[in-house]
Design an enzyme around this catalytic site. Structure first.
Site, PDB file in Angstrom:
ATOM      1  N   SER A  43       0.821  -1.205   0.000  1.00  0.00           N
ATOM      2  CA  SER A  43       0.000   0.000   0.000  1.00  0.00           C
ATOM      3  C   SER A  43       0.856   1.257   0.000  1.00  0.00           C
ATOM      4  O   SER A  43       0.491   2.264  -0.616  1.00  0.00           O
ATOM      5  CB  SER A  43      -0.974   0.014   1.183  1.00  0.00           C
ATOM      6  OG  SER A  43      -0.288  -0.084   2.410  1.00  0.00           O
ATOM      7  N   GLU A  44       2.014   1.230   0.679  1.00  0.00           N
ATOM      8  CA  GLU A  44       2.917   2.386   0.661  1.00  0.00           C
ATOM      9  C   GLU A  44       4.371   1.949   0.671  1.00  0.00           C
ATOM     10  O   GLU A  44       4.737   0.950   1.313  1.00  0.00           O
ATOM     11  CB  GLU A  44       2.692   3.316   1.861  1.00  0.00           C
ATOM     12  CG  GLU A  44       1.694   4.422   1.625  1.00  0.00           C
ATOM     13  CD  GLU A  44       0.279   3.996   1.926  1.00  0.00           C
ATOM     14  OE1 GLU A  44      -0.648   4.730   1.546  1.00  0.00           O
ATOM     15  OE2 GLU A  44       0.098   2.930   2.539  1.00  0.00           O
ATOM     16  N   THR A  45       5.177   2.722  -0.018  1.00  0.00           N
ATOM     17  CA  THR A  45       6.629   2.660   0.098  1.00  0.00           C
ATOM     18  C   THR A  45       7.097   4.056   0.501  1.00  0.00           C
ATOM     19  O   THR A  45       6.691   5.051  -0.095  1.00  0.00           O
ATOM     20  CB  THR A  45       7.294   2.236  -1.216  1.00  0.00           C
ATOM     21  OG1 THR A  45       6.881   0.896  -1.542  1.00  0.00           O
ATOM     22  CG2 THR A  45       8.805   2.271  -1.100  1.00  0.00           C
TER      23      THR A  45
END
Length: 268
Positions: free
Chosen positions: A53-55
């Site tokens: 979902s996020e980096t």
């Protein structure tokens, strides 16, 4: 100074499960703490390759780390679990002696403090404006909320915890609703509140544990319950617990994190 597109890139990446003390729980985020910036398009490609979902990407600038968050759909202005994961990486592997990590971000200065076994994040609270419950909301969620509020995201309130836990949304219809992310919440039996977060607009079907979402959720429940300290549970398949304190225009979000993996990224 940023790297050019022609230079080879070698850097370490950590994958951290945030808001949990056990791997395969909480919300996974990839973290790259770099010596200097790489092109935005490359950060987006790395994010899409990770398919989380996020980096998070961070570069130390002076006494603070400049922190940016990318979803597979692009850069966003605030992400809680990836901030927690980045602070975990910095305090465990980069600068283990520092008690507080300062970040500069699109949402202004943020701070994460080590406190016992927790990492405590100081985040902005979103102002909520009540909006009408619409047929489009019902069509997207399959259940009618008792109230709806809009900040950066859309917050829909239910009285039944089961409605939240059992919800199956229509992603195409969620994309038609106002707000970046859809959060659904209800009072909990074991926690002050339970919630889930759906973000198809940024190519995330469901965010397992959404820190920025609780910058909407906690102000609502703090006012409704008349208390400033709350324990929240994100009732996704992975699940995660957040220890929260509402302080007017700020929200303190505390949680644990655990390392899942490290890797070397090599781009010729």
């Amino acid at each position: 100074m940023a790297l050019t597109n022609m230079e080879a890139i070698t850097m370490k990446q950590y994958v951290v499960d945030a808001f949990t003390d056990q791997i395969f729980g909480g919300n996974p985020a990839a973290v790259c703490v770099m010596e200097r910036w790489i092109p935005d398009g490359l950060m987006l490609n790395i994010t899409r390759e990770n398919n989380l979902s996020e980096t998070a990407f961070a570069v130390k600038e002076g006494d603070a780390y400049h922190l940016r968050w990318f979803t597979p759909g692009g850069e966003i202005d605030l992400c809680g679990h990836a901030t927690l994961a980045t602070a975990y990486v910095i305090t465990q592997f980069i600068e283990p002696a520092i008690p507080v990590v300062h970040f500069t971000t699109l949402s202004g200065p943020l701070m994460v403090q080590k406190k016992g076994g927790l990492l405590v994040m100081d985040f902005p609270a979103f102002a909520l404006h009540r909006v009408d419950v619409t047929e489009s909301m019902v069509a997207a969620m399959g259940v009618k909320p008792v109230a709806a509020y809009l900040g950066r995201d859309l917050l829909c309130v239910f009285e039944s915890e089961n409605d939240v836990r059992n919800m199956s949304v229509n992603e195409d219809k969620v994309k038609e609703l106002d707000g970046l992310i859809l959060h659904v919440t209800a009072p909990g039996a074991e926690f002050d509140c339970v919630s889930r977060s759906f973000a198809p607009k940024v190519k995330i079907a469901e965010d397992p544990v959404c820190g920025s979402g609780h910058c909407h959720i906690i102000p609502y429940w703090a006012k409704r319950l008349g208390k400033s300290s709350l324990t929240a549970y994100q009732a996704s398949q992975r699940g995660g617990t957040l220890y929260c304190e509402h302080k007017g225009e700020r929200v303190m979000l505390s949680g644990k994190a655990v390392l899942y993996s490290t890797a070397d990224i090599n781009i010729a």
